[in-house]
Design a protein around this motif. Structure first.
Motif, PDB file in Angstrom:
ATOM      1  N   MET A  96       1.011   6.367  -7.284  1.00 46.18           N
ATOM      2  CA  MET A  96      -0.100   6.970  -7.839  1.00 46.18           C
ATOM      3  C   MET A  96      -0.047   8.599  -7.451  1.00 46.18           C
ATOM      4  SD  MET A  96      -1.846   4.774  -8.937  1.00 46.18           S
ATOM      5  CE  MET A  96      -1.695   3.078  -8.942  1.00 46.18           C
ATOM      6  N   GLN A 140       0.723  -1.289  -0.034  1.00 48.35           N
ATOM      7  CA  GLN A 140      -0.032  -0.088   0.007  1.00 48.35           C
ATOM      8  C   GLN A 140       0.885   1.103  -0.111  1.00 48.35           C
ATOM      9  OE1 GLN A 140      -3.649   0.216   2.217  1.00 48.35           O
ATOM     10  NE2 GLN A 140      -3.607  -1.875   2.893  1.00 48.35           N
ATOM     11  N   ILE A 174      -8.470  -2.248  -3.257  1.00 51.91           N
ATOM     12  CA  ILE A 174      -8.286  -1.279  -2.788  1.00 51.91           C
ATOM     13  C   ILE A 174      -8.657  -0.505  -3.854  1.00 51.91           C
ATOM     14  CG2 ILE A 174      -6.363   0.260  -2.163  1.00 51.91           C
ATOM     15  CD1 ILE A 174      -4.496  -2.027  -1.187  1.00 51.91           C
ATOM     16  N   ASN A 175      -9.759   0.599  -3.564  1.00 51.82           N
ATOM     17  CA  ASN A 175     -10.136   1.477  -4.554  1.00 51.82           C
ATOM     18  C   ASN A 175      -9.798   2.828  -4.299  1.00 51.82           C
ATOM     19  OD1 ASN A 175     -11.812  -1.025  -5.766  1.00 51.82           O
ATOM     20  ND2 ASN A 175     -12.980  -0.776  -3.855  1.00 51.82           N
ATOM     21  N   ILE A 176      -9.167   3.454  -5.386  1.00 50.76           N
ATOM     22  CA  ILE A 176      -8.902   4.739  -4.985  1.00 50.76           C
ATOM     23  C   ILE A 176      -9.501   5.660  -6.175  1.00 50.76           C
ATOM     24  CG2 ILE A 176      -6.646   4.248  -4.332  1.00 50.76           C
ATOM     25  CD1 ILE A 176      -5.520   4.935  -7.098  1.00 50.76           C
ATOM     26  N   GLU A 177      -9.386   6.928  -5.878  1.00 48.09           N
ATOM     27  CA  GLU A 177     -10.302   7.895  -6.686  1.00 48.09           C
ATOM     28  C   GLU A 177      -9.151   9.250  -7.031  1.00 48.09           C
ATOM     29  OE1 GLU A 177     -13.655   9.245  -5.164  1.00 48.09           O
ATOM     30  OE2 GLU A 177     -15.148   7.539  -6.356  1.00 48.09           O
ATOM     31  N   SER A 178      -8.900   9.552  -8.188  1.00 50.32           N
ATOM     32  CA  SER A 178      -7.666  10.689  -8.044  1.00 50.32           C
ATOM     33  C   SER A 178      -8.602  11.868  -8.562  1.00 50.32           C
ATOM     34  CB  SER A 178      -6.720  10.308  -9.465  1.00 50.32           C
ATOM     35  OG  SER A 178      -7.499  10.049 -10.662  1.00 50.32           O
ATOM     36  N   VAL A 227      -5.464  12.232  -3.639  1.00 50.98           N
ATOM     37  CA  VAL A 227      -6.080  10.863  -4.179  1.00 50.98           C
ATOM     38  C   VAL A 227      -6.647  10.197  -3.094  1.00 50.98           C
ATOM     39  CG1 VAL A 227      -5.079   8.564  -5.077  1.00 50.98           C
ATOM     40  CG2 VAL A 227      -3.933  10.548  -5.788  1.00 50.98           C
ATOM     41  N   GLN A 228      -7.972   9.738  -3.002  1.00 49.10           N
ATOM     42  CA  GLN A 228      -8.616   9.321  -2.370  1.00 49.10           C
ATOM     43  C   GLN A 228      -8.908   7.737  -2.233  1.00 49.10           C
ATOM     44  OE1 GLN A 228     -10.349  11.240   0.420  1.00 49.10           O
ATOM     45  NE2 GLN A 228      -8.798  12.538  -0.338  1.00 49.10           N
ATOM     46  N   LEU A 229      -8.776   7.200  -0.955  1.00 49.15           N
ATOM     47  CA  LEU A 229      -9.060   5.748  -0.697  1.00 49.15           C
ATOM     48  C   LEU A 229     -10.617   5.724  -0.532  1.00 49.15           C
ATOM     49  CD1 LEU A 229      -7.390   2.886  -0.508  1.00 49.15           C
ATOM     50  CD2 LEU A 229      -7.353   3.340   1.796  1.00 49.15           C
ATOM     51  N   ALA A 235       0.695   3.943  -2.904  1.00 52.15           N
ATOM     52  CA  ALA A 235       0.424   5.296  -2.819  1.00 52.15           C
ATOM     53  C   ALA A 235       1.396   6.243  -3.329  1.00 52.15           C
ATOM     54  CB  ALA A 235       0.149   5.654  -1.343  1.00 52.15           C
TER      55      ALA A 235
END
Length: 309
Positions: free
Chosen positions: A17, A10, A53-57, A41-43, A14
């Motif tokens: 990204m 992770q 593990i889902n992220i949003e940029s 960048v959000q988890l 992180a």
């Protein structure tokens, strides 16, 4: 999942990204991430019992003047093409030629293994076959090849923006991302069998990267050169579909596997095919080495005029 391996994955993911978001915005990235350079960048919260593990940029607004307009998945695809080895026909042959493991429908006479695998993927996507009916090793090959073809389509669609990454910036991206992807691969030592990066779209999901344990072991010990090396080589094998092949160097004493990133492949494919009819071709490559600095494979990024002897 092993806590230590998960944490290392992770942390590396992180850093990768956030640095790719920085690069997308300004064409560069900082060595150390601080509060000011930590892009948002959000988890995304996940369901119980899941190791997704889902992220949003952050979205690029129309008022911005970024270095390039590309999704985070586009940049992950770009660096993955330069760090992850392509499927080679020998490993495909070893996995698919056994009678018990042969893909349904068999290979057409004279079919190359990659072509046979692509036909199988097409039958699964059309609903004529089910991936769940295949042996596990074939299923993993399919996921790996799907990731390759999805990256190809993604990079082709965004060629105009991807072309903004010049050689100097590409070298810096590779030097930054290769050790972080290697660190991410530690999650496959004991905890996980596979690692996959996908991107969600309105039409479903697309694969950007797939690793199994064998691939992860290679990536963990692989070191990509920081600089391009020009070499004279004899091309002995080349798959025009996925850019994998072999060349000889040192007067034929050493055979090296190579791959070509999909965003570069269309521009040099014809020239490389023609080069198989001559003794030597002048290549621009990044060597990938093991921990003892021995060359294990190469990444072709260009062809130069052959120097006169």
């Amino acid at each position: 999942m092993n806590f230590y391996e998960s944490a290392r994955f992770q942390y590396a993911a992180a850093r990768l990204m956030v640095k790719l978001v920085q690069f997308r915005q300004s064409g560069r990235f900082v060595k150390n991430i601080t509060n000011n350079s930590n892009f948002d960048v959000q988890l995304v919260s996940q369901s119980d019992g899941s190791f997704n593990i889902n992220i949003e940029s952050p979205e690029q607004s129309t008022g911005d003047d970024p270095f390039m307009r590309a999704s985070l998945a586009d940049l992950v695809a770009y660096v993955s093409e330069r760090v992850v080895e392509k499927i080679d026909e020998n490993s495909l042959q070893d996995t698919t030629t056994g009678s018990a493991d042969r893909p349904p429908g068999g290979d057409a006479p004279g079919d190359a293994p990659v072509a046979a695998l692509d036909r199988l993927i097409a039958t699964i996507r059309s609903g004529e076959a089910s991936a769940s009916d295949l042996p596990p090793q074939i299923g993993e090959l399919i996921k790996r090849r799907v990731a390759e073809t999805d990256r190809e389509q993604r990079l082709a669609l965004n060629q105009a923006e991807i072309s903004r990454i010049d050689i100097a910036r590409s070298q810096k991206l590779i030097a930054m991302s290769a050790p972080l992807i290697s660190e991410m691969a530690t999650a496959l030592r004991r905890s996980a069998n596979t690692l996959e990066i996908t991107t969600a779209t309105t039409g479903g999901s697309n694969s950007v990267l797939f690793l199994d344990r064998r691939m992860a072991q290679e990536i963990e010990t692989a070191i990509v050169d920081d600089e391009i090396t020009p070499i004279l080589a004899d091309i002995t094998q080349f798959n025009k579909d996925n850019g994998w092949g072999k060349f000889k160097i040192e007067n034929g004493a050493k055979v090296i596997n190579f791959s070509i990133p999909y965003d570069i492949l269309p521009s040099i494919r014809r020239k490389l095919i023609d080069s198989m009819n001559v003794d030597m071709v002048y290549l621009q490559v990044y060597y990938v080495r093991d921990r003892s600095a021995e060359i294990v494979r190469a990444l072709i990024v260009g062809i130069l005029p052959t120097p006169e002897r």
